[in-house]
Design a protein around this motif. Structure first.
Motif, short mmCIF file in Angstrom:
data_model
loop_
_atom_site.label_atom_id
_atom_site.label_comp_id
_atom_site.label_asym_id
_atom_site.label_seq_id
_atom_site.Cartn_x
_atom_site.Cartn_y
_atom_site.Cartn_z
N GLN A 144 0.97 -1.13 0.22
CA GLN A 144 0.06 -0.01 0.05
C GLN A 144 0.83 1.28 0.00
O GLN A 144 0.33 2.53 -0.58
CB GLN A 144 -1.00 -0.02 1.23
CG GLN A 144 -1.91 -1.17 1.31
CD GLN A 144 -2.98 -0.89 0.10
OE1 GLN A 144 -3.22 0.17 -0.27
NE2 GLN A 144 -3.57 -2.17 -0.34
N LEU A 146 -6.65 3.15 1.23
CA LEU A 146 -6.30 1.85 1.12
C LEU A 146 -6.85 1.31 -0.21
O LEU A 146 -8.09 1.72 -0.57
CB LEU A 146 -7.03 1.03 2.07
CG LEU A 146 -7.08 -0.53 2.08
CD1 LEU A 146 -5.54 -1.01 2.80
CD2 LEU A 146 -8.10 -1.15 3.04
N VAL A 177 -7.79 -2.00 -2.83
CA VAL A 177 -8.12 -3.17 -3.02
C VAL A 177 -8.56 -3.56 -4.52
O VAL A 177 -8.28 -2.73 -5.26
CB VAL A 177 -9.30 -3.84 -2.17
CG1 VAL A 177 -9.13 -3.72 -0.57
CG2 VAL A 177 -10.63 -2.76 -2.19
N LEU A 226 -15.68 -4.56 1.95
CA LEU A 226 -14.65 -4.37 3.12
C LEU A 226 -15.00 -3.20 4.08
O LEU A 226 -14.99 -3.50 5.41
CB LEU A 226 -13.25 -4.29 2.68
CG LEU A 226 -12.04 -4.21 3.51
CD1 LEU A 226 -12.00 -5.45 4.49
CD2 LEU A 226 -10.78 -4.05 2.81
N MET A 251 -10.25 -1.19 8.39
CA MET A 251 -10.31 -2.05 6.99
C MET A 251 -9.16 -2.49 6.78
O MET A 251 -9.14 -3.88 6.40
CB MET A 251 -10.63 -1.05 5.73
CG MET A 251 -12.22 -0.44 5.90
SD MET A 251 -12.34 0.88 4.64
CE MET A 251 -12.15 -0.05 3.18
N ARG A 252 -8.05 -2.03 6.87
CA ARG A 252 -6.68 -2.62 6.63
C ARG A 252 -6.38 -3.97 7.34
O ARG A 252 -5.79 -4.80 6.85
CB ARG A 252 -5.81 -1.65 7.02
CG ARG A 252 -4.45 -1.93 6.52
CD ARG A 252 -3.17 -0.94 7.09
NE ARG A 252 -3.27 0.05 6.17
CZ ARG A 252 -3.85 1.46 6.54
NH1 ARG A 252 -4.18 1.83 7.73
NH2 ARG A 252 -3.94 2.29 5.66
N HIS A 288 -8.71 -6.10 8.60
CA HIS A 288 -9.78 -6.97 8.46
C HIS A 288 -9.37 -8.27 7.79
O HIS A 288 -8.64 -8.07 6.92
CB HIS A 288 -11.04 -6.28 7.98
CG HIS A 288 -12.27 -7.49 8.13
ND1 HIS A 288 -12.55 -8.43 7.26
CD2 HIS A 288 -13.34 -7.18 9.06
CE1 HIS A 288 -13.80 -8.85 7.49
NE2 HIS A 288 -14.20 -8.10 8.53
N ALA A 310 -9.31 -8.04 3.93
CA ALA A 310 -8.54 -7.15 3.18
C ALA A 310 -7.39 -8.02 2.46
O ALA A 310 -6.96 -7.59 1.24
CB ALA A 310 -7.67 -6.27 4.23
N ARG A 311 -6.87 -9.04 3.08
CA ARG A 311 -6.10 -10.18 2.34
C ARG A 311 -6.65 -10.53 0.86
O ARG A 311 -5.91 -10.57 0.14
CB ARG A 311 -5.57 -11.18 3.33
CG ARG A 311 -4.76 -12.40 2.62
CD ARG A 311 -3.52 -11.77 2.31
NE ARG A 311 -2.47 -12.97 1.85
CZ ARG A 311 -1.20 -12.80 1.62
NH1 ARG A 311 -0.53 -11.75 2.23
NH2 ARG A 311 -0.44 -13.83 1.37
N ARG A 329 -7.04 -7.82 -1.74
CA ARG A 329 -6.14 -6.92 -2.07
C ARG A 329 -5.63 -6.82 -3.46
O ARG A 329 -5.96 -7.90 -4.39
CB ARG A 329 -4.64 -7.56 -1.38
CG ARG A 329 -4.07 -8.87 -1.58
CD ARG A 329 -2.85 -9.24 -1.09
NE ARG A 329 -1.85 -10.12 -1.52
CZ ARG A 329 -1.08 -10.60 -1.21
NH1 ARG A 329 -0.29 -10.04 -0.36
NH2 ARG A 329 -0.38 -11.72 -1.72
#
Length: 482
Positions: A141, A158, A160, A169, A323-324, A326, A329-330, A333
């Protein structure tokens, strides 16, 4: 199976009279094919062609003179089948439809700077997730975070994989197991049948519909509020408009209510316009939403921003950090190619004038109708210069076969739904057959050309056709009318 033009079998044959596979493989053009492609692939293609012929004969679909079913007559089909199977599925096309950000054609074209950045990221290792100063693991990021915050004034950012993912998200991180209020008039359906209520449901939040389709008041939100309310979601209806007897609360009103009652305000802007164009006058401002105090603002990277597919979330540090952190997020991404393209794109926006010139989506949208008409006229001139197509009626093109006409273009990608953009097209009258047939041949050409049919002519709208595509477009038209 379509036959080559010089093959016109007419009498019945039996399957055993078909040429054997080994003879087909010895035909020079097939033998040469086996030097360019694995022999197993060519052999399989020969068997497939002969098998199809055999099945059609047995089913009575085809009457064939056995003497014509030779290895030489089968060879063109084998070559065509192998070359077709080897051709990439994702192909470049010429967009002569007059829809700039056409979703089905990949939306935004990337600036050259982005293309080079993507090529470098794809071909070489990069510092995607490593801090070169410390040698420690970093975050992907960081490559776009500061630029997004500097350009918009956001506290945090962020990115995604797409905007639907950003909204999902945001809701999962701030409203899971709680209620989210949305005006009924904003329960939009986006591309391919995906709907805001479905995204809400998957986030673990409960949707509370407020007001009516055309008129929603602040008091509707106040009356529907419960102890389980966690967020208010405002969705910009970027792909349609409700006009006439309609009203809805302002962002300031919703923000005041949400923050007074300790809830989160999420503002989904959809298209995400950074540039200042007259066409974007009715689009909500990202910076204005952030300055008003929205906790989370989301939008797409590949619509009016003109970049790669991405979902961009900006806002207050606390909510963006939620959010980052949570787990989703993975899963959502953005990949390294998207990061590379977005990084290069944002650097262009540092100078708004540069972005207007270098970002293809913006350049196409802001081009004057006269500029587009000049490009259409140039296409006509090139066709007149280079066309050697004739048929039984004489030379083509004849007077009236090519004409520059005024058209209406669209921004596309669900953006600016009621905005007519003056454009121009070269109207092509086919020398034989119907205009629809010519459009089909253009679509099946190389490169494929997508065009509209109107008044028995094919319209090649030049709003989204670039100068460097003119030569290919000329050849495609010539081949299609031959």
């Amino acid at each position: 199976m379509t036959q080559p033009d010089d093959q016109s079998p007419s009498t019945r044959a039996v399957p055993r009279d078909l040429a054997p596979v080994d003879e087909v493989l010895r035909v020079p053009e097939v033998h040469e094919l086996a030097e360019r492609f694995p022999r197993e692939v060519v052999t399989a293609a020969a068997r497939a062609v002969l098998g199809r012929l055999r099945a059609e004969i047995l089913d009575g679909e085809r009457e064939i003179d056995a003497s014509q079913v030779t290895a030489e007559s089968v060879a063109p089909w084998v070559v065509a089948l192998v070359e077709r199977s080897a051709r990439p599925s994702l192909r470049r096309v010429v967009n002569a439809l007059g829809v700039v950000g056409h979703t089905n054609l990949g939306r935004s074209l990337l600036p050259d700077e982005c293309v080079r950045a993507v090529a470098s990221a794809a071909a070489f290792y990069s510092d995607l997730e490593i801090d070169l100063e410390s040698g420690e693991r970093g975050s992907r990021q960081v490559h776009v975070h500061d630029a997004l915050c500097d350009l918009t004034g956001a506290e945090d950012a962020l990115v995604v994989n797409n905007n639907a993912g950003a909204v999902l998200l945001a809701l999962a991180a701030t409203a899971r197991d709680g209620e989210v209020m949305v005006s009924r008039g904003q329960l939009v359906e986006i591309g391919d049948g995906f709907r805001i209520p479905d995204i809400l449901r998957e986030s673990g939040a409960t949707l509370v519909e407020v007001g009516t389709t055309n008129r929603t008041y602040l008091r509707d939100f106040e009356h529907a509020w419960t102890e389980r309310t966690r967020a208010v979601l405002r969705v910009h209806t970027s792909n349609y408009r409700i006009v006439g007897f309609a009203t809805e609360p302002s962002l300031d009103e919703l923000l005041a209510l949400a923050h007074e009652r300790e809830a989160v305000m999420i503002d989904d802007l959809g298209s995400g316009a950074f540039a200042e164009l007259d066409l974007f006058a009715e689009e909500p401002s990202i910076r204005s939403s952030l300055e008003a105090g929205a906790d989370i603002v989301t939008f797409s990277g590949d619509k009016l921003l003109g970049g790669p597919q991405a979902g961009i979330a900006l806002g207050r540090a606390a909510t963006i950090d939620a959010m980052r952190r949570h787990p989703l997020a993975r899963a959502l991404r953005i990949d390294k190619l998207g990061i590379a393209a977005l990084d290069a794109l944002l650097r262009l926006y540092i100078d708004p004038g540069v972005a207007l010139r270098r970002v293809p989506t913006l350049a196409m949208l802001r081009a004057s109708a006269d500029e587009v008409a000049a490009r259409a006229a140039r296409l006509g001139e090139l066709l007149l210069e280079r066309s050697a197509v004739t048929d039984a009626t004489g030379e083509w093109p004849a007077e009236g076969d090519l004409e520059v006409v005024s058209t209406v273009a669209r921004a596309g990608a669900g953006s600016l739904p009621v905005t007519d953009i003056e454009s121009a097209a070269l109207a092509v009258r086919p020398p034989h057959g119907e205009a629809g047939e010519l459009a089909d041949r253009l679509r099946h050409g190389e490169p494929p050309v997508l065009a509209r049919v109107q008044d028995r002519r094919v319209l090649l709208d030049m709003r989204a056709v670039r100068d460097e595509e003119l030569d290919d477009l000329v050849e495609a038209v010539i081949q299609a009318v031959a």
